[in-house]
Design an enzyme around this catalytic site. Structure first.
Site, PDB file in Angstrom:
ATOM      1  N   ASP A  61       4.564   2.188  -4.002  1.00  0.00           N
ATOM      2  CA  ASP A  61       3.624   2.552  -5.055  1.00  0.00           C
ATOM      3  C   ASP A  61       3.270   1.283  -5.825  1.00  0.00           C
ATOM      4  O   ASP A  61       4.140   0.635  -6.407  1.00  0.00           O
ATOM      5  CB  ASP A  61       4.273   3.583  -5.988  1.00  0.00           C
ATOM      6  N   ASP A  71      -7.571  -4.418  -5.559  1.00  0.00           N
ATOM      7  CA  ASP A  71      -8.785  -3.712  -5.114  1.00  0.00           C
ATOM      8  C   ASP A  71      -8.442  -2.226  -5.142  1.00  0.00           C
ATOM      9  O   ASP A  71      -8.027  -1.650  -4.142  1.00  0.00           O
ATOM     10  CB  ASP A  71      -9.181  -4.181  -3.711  1.00  0.00           C
ATOM     11  N   CYS A 103     -14.901  -0.219  -5.426  1.00  0.00           N
ATOM     12  CA  CYS A 103     -16.211   0.026  -4.806  1.00  0.00           C
ATOM     13  C   CYS A 103     -16.869   1.252  -5.440  1.00  0.00           C
ATOM     14  O   CYS A 103     -17.666   1.940  -4.809  1.00  0.00           O
ATOM     15  CB  CYS A 103     -16.109   0.163  -3.295  1.00  0.00           C
ATOM     16  N   ASP A 119       0.852  -1.191   0.000  1.00  0.00           N
ATOM     17  CA  ASP A 119       0.000   0.000   0.000  1.00  0.00           C
ATOM     18  C   ASP A 119       0.885   1.238   0.000  1.00  0.00           C
ATOM     19  O   ASP A 119       1.974   1.224   0.577  1.00  0.00           O
ATOM     20  CB  ASP A 119      -0.931   0.028   1.206  1.00  0.00           C
TER      21      ASP A 119
END
Length: 392
Positions: A167, A265, A327, A139
């Site tokens: 990154d 994700d 999302c 992350d």
């Protein structure tokens, strides 16, 4: 939080225009206040179901389509429960669980979670993995990945995991195999002073002094090297030198030795997330204007999402599987990204998700892609696509 039990206020006009411009039915958000909360039971903790029900004063409803998941009334809070504090249950939306299940994780797999924070999906992957294989979490946000590390320790899942602040569009560290010959590993540690030893939370004095002097940036750029902030005893790191861990490999070598499974994700506008939309009401709709409606940010996100998907696929070995999810409910952040990626990567093929036959969701605008939303699925909104890496 004050007013939490009240119905959500009407969506602001600018957000409604955003939804309509992106072909999203605003009435989807009418179901937000009735969308259940979901928990996942830690494997082996089935005996604590009655304990949880007694503590939260409601029945857990088992999800037949998603093993280990249960639904609760939307306003039930689990953070203060003993089962949650003791690491027996996880708070994770069912749609997010479906994205992990789409990976079809098997014991022995080496899995990359390229956007790992806040960590619920990372923990689910580790629970599915069993006693063999490894998980690498990446992350760009140091503070969010630190929360992942805390979560691993809480649920006692860190042994086969390593975490890198990096990154995701340029990360290049491939999986390493655990050295099972402990005796040879021990003797190697004695001979070579530059190797990674057992992880400790205490950083060397020189490193702490440098961080104190220069400050620690919370977000890293693509020009910064990956920073390893955690590794378990069986993650494949112990006994390696930095040169061995961060060794540069050719694309052909990665195709043979890359990850078996990759989850991307990706960062998005979160317009499909029930919890994010509810938070915006409390944060103030101006925050939503900046984080969701800003056209320049949306363009930047498309580029970031394509970069994450492309790099995650590069790190996948031939025959491996990658799941891309967001999302967001917009086509621009989902199907458009997938279409552009497929045009630019001839070894990529969209794959059927076998488990999706039982999911309460709808097909996306592209064949073999899937969409969850509050009305259809009684979950947060989520887009899922799965790819296989072919031999050319």
């Amino acid at each position: 939080m004050e007013g939490e039990d009240a119905a959500m206020a009407p969506l602001p006009e600018a957000f409604v225009h955003f939804l309509e411009a992106n072909g999203i039915d605003p009435t989807l958000y009418n179901a937000i206040d009735s969308t259940p909360r979901y928990i996942r039971l830690k494997p082996g903790r089935e005996a604590c179901i009655e304990e949880v029900e007694a503590e939260v004063k409601c029945n857990l409803e088992k999800l037949e389509w998603l093993p280990g998941f249960f639904s609760l009334p939307p306003r039930v809070q689990i953070a203060g429960s003993r089962a949650y504090r003791e690491g027996k249950i996880y708070g994770i939306d069912a749609a997010s669980g479906a994205a992990v299940m789409a990976l079809n994780v098997s014991p022995g797999d080496h899995v990359l979670d390229l956007c790992a924070a806040p960590g619920a999906k990372l923990c689910m992957i580790l629970d599915l993995l069993g006693d063999s294989g490894s998980v690498t979490g990446v992350d760009a946000a140091r503070h969010r990945l630190a929360a992942c590390r805390t979560m691993l320790q809480k649920y006692m899942l860190g042994d086969q995991c390593r975490l890198f602040v990096a990154d995701g569009t340029s990360f290049s560290v491939i999986p390493t195999r655990f050295r099972s010959d402990c005796q040879s590993c021990e003797s190697g540690l004695e001979e070579r002073g530059d190797v990674f030893k057992e992880w400790t939370s205490r950083r060397p004095w020189k490193e702490r002094k440098r961080a104190s002097k220069n400050g620690t940036p919370q977000l890293v750029s693509s020009s910064q090297p990956p920073e390893l902030i955690y590794y378990g005893q069986r993650s494949g790191v112990v006994g390696l030198t930095k040169g061995e861990l961060f060794k540069t490999l050719s694309d052909n070598e990665i195709a043979k030795n890359g990850y078996d499974k990759v989850l991307v994700d990706a960062e998005c506008t979160h317009d499909g997330s029930v919890k994010h939309i509810q938070k915006f009401e409390h944060w103030g709709w101006r925050t939503l204007q900046r984080r969701v409606l800003d056209a320049e940010r949306t363009d930047d996100l498309h580029s970031l999402q394509l970069g994450l998907l492309t790099n995650g696929f590069r790190l996948l070995k031939v025959g491996g599987s990658l799941v891309y999810s967001t999302c967001s409910l917009t086509v621009a952040q989902n199907e458009d990204v997938v279409e552009q990626f497929l045009k630019e990567n001839r070894t990529a093929e969209l794959t059927e998700i076998d488990a999706a036959r039982n999911w309460p969701c709808k097909g996306g605008c592209l064949p073999k892609t899937w969409r969850f939303d509050p009305l259809t699925s009684r979950t947060s909104g989520l887009f899922i696509a799965k790819f296989t890496k072919l031999v050319i």
